[in-house]
Design a protein around this motif. Structure first.
Motif, short mmCIF file in Angstrom:
data_model
loop_
_atom_site.label_atom_id
_atom_site.label_comp_id
_atom_site.label_asym_id
_atom_site.label_seq_id
_atom_site.Cartn_x
_atom_site.Cartn_y
_atom_site.Cartn_z
N SER A 2 0.84 -1.21 0.00
CA SER A 2 0.00 0.00 0.00
C SER A 2 0.87 1.26 0.00
CB SER A 2 -0.90 0.00 1.24
OG SER A 2 -0.13 0.27 2.40
N GLN A 3 0.25 2.39 -0.28
CA GLN A 3 0.97 3.67 -0.27
C GLN A 3 1.55 3.94 1.11
OE1 GLN A 3 1.51 4.05 -3.46
NE2 GLN A 3 1.16 6.23 -3.31
N PHE A 4 0.76 3.60 2.16
CA PHE A 4 1.25 3.79 3.52
C PHE A 4 2.49 2.94 3.78
CE2 PHE A 4 1.51 2.35 7.92
CZ PHE A 4 1.65 3.56 8.56
N GLU A 5 2.45 1.67 3.36
CA GLU A 5 3.59 0.78 3.56
C GLU A 5 4.83 1.29 2.82
OE1 GLU A 5 1.54 -3.56 4.22
OE2 GLU A 5 1.49 -2.68 2.21
N ILE A 10 10.15 3.94 3.33
CA ILE A 10 11.08 5.04 3.05
C ILE A 10 11.49 5.72 4.35
CG2 ILE A 10 11.28 7.32 1.99
CD1 ILE A 10 9.54 6.15 -0.32
N ALA A 11 10.52 5.96 5.23
CA ALA A 11 10.83 6.62 6.49
C ALA A 11 11.71 5.75 7.39
CB ALA A 11 9.53 6.97 7.21
N LYS A 12 11.43 4.48 7.42
CA LYS A 12 12.13 3.58 8.33
C LYS A 12 13.51 3.19 7.82
CE LYS A 12 11.19 -0.67 10.91
NZ LYS A 12 10.25 -1.76 11.07
N PHE A 13 13.63 2.91 6.53
CA PHE A 13 14.89 2.41 5.98
C PHE A 13 15.52 3.33 4.95
CE2 PHE A 13 12.35 -1.40 7.05
CZ PHE A 13 13.15 -1.90 8.04
#
Length: 71
Positions: A2-5, A10-13
């Protein structure tokens, strides 16, 4: 995914992606990429699976394992 995933990835890794490389114990076989575009979690899960290794094969020419590296 999903777009959220995707955004979370991107934010996490930092958007870093990984590939799975099949490594062979034999010098006669070169490593080969078998999957690309995985998250770190996906790559680690793949490599933890006992089915992604044949290190116990009787014939040394048939021994291999999967590893991951960033792309």
């Amino acid at each position: 995914m999903s777009q959220f995933e995707k955004a979370w990835d991107i934010a996490k890794f930092g958007g870093k992606k990984y590939k799975i490389v099949r490594q062979y114990f034999s010098d006669n076989k070169r490593p080969r990429t078998i999957k690309t575009g995985l998250t770190l979690e996906e790559a680690q899960a793949h490599c933890r699976d006992p089915a992604t290794s044949n290190a116990d094969a009787e014939n040394p020419e048939d021994r291999w394992f999967d590893s991951y590296t960033d792309m």
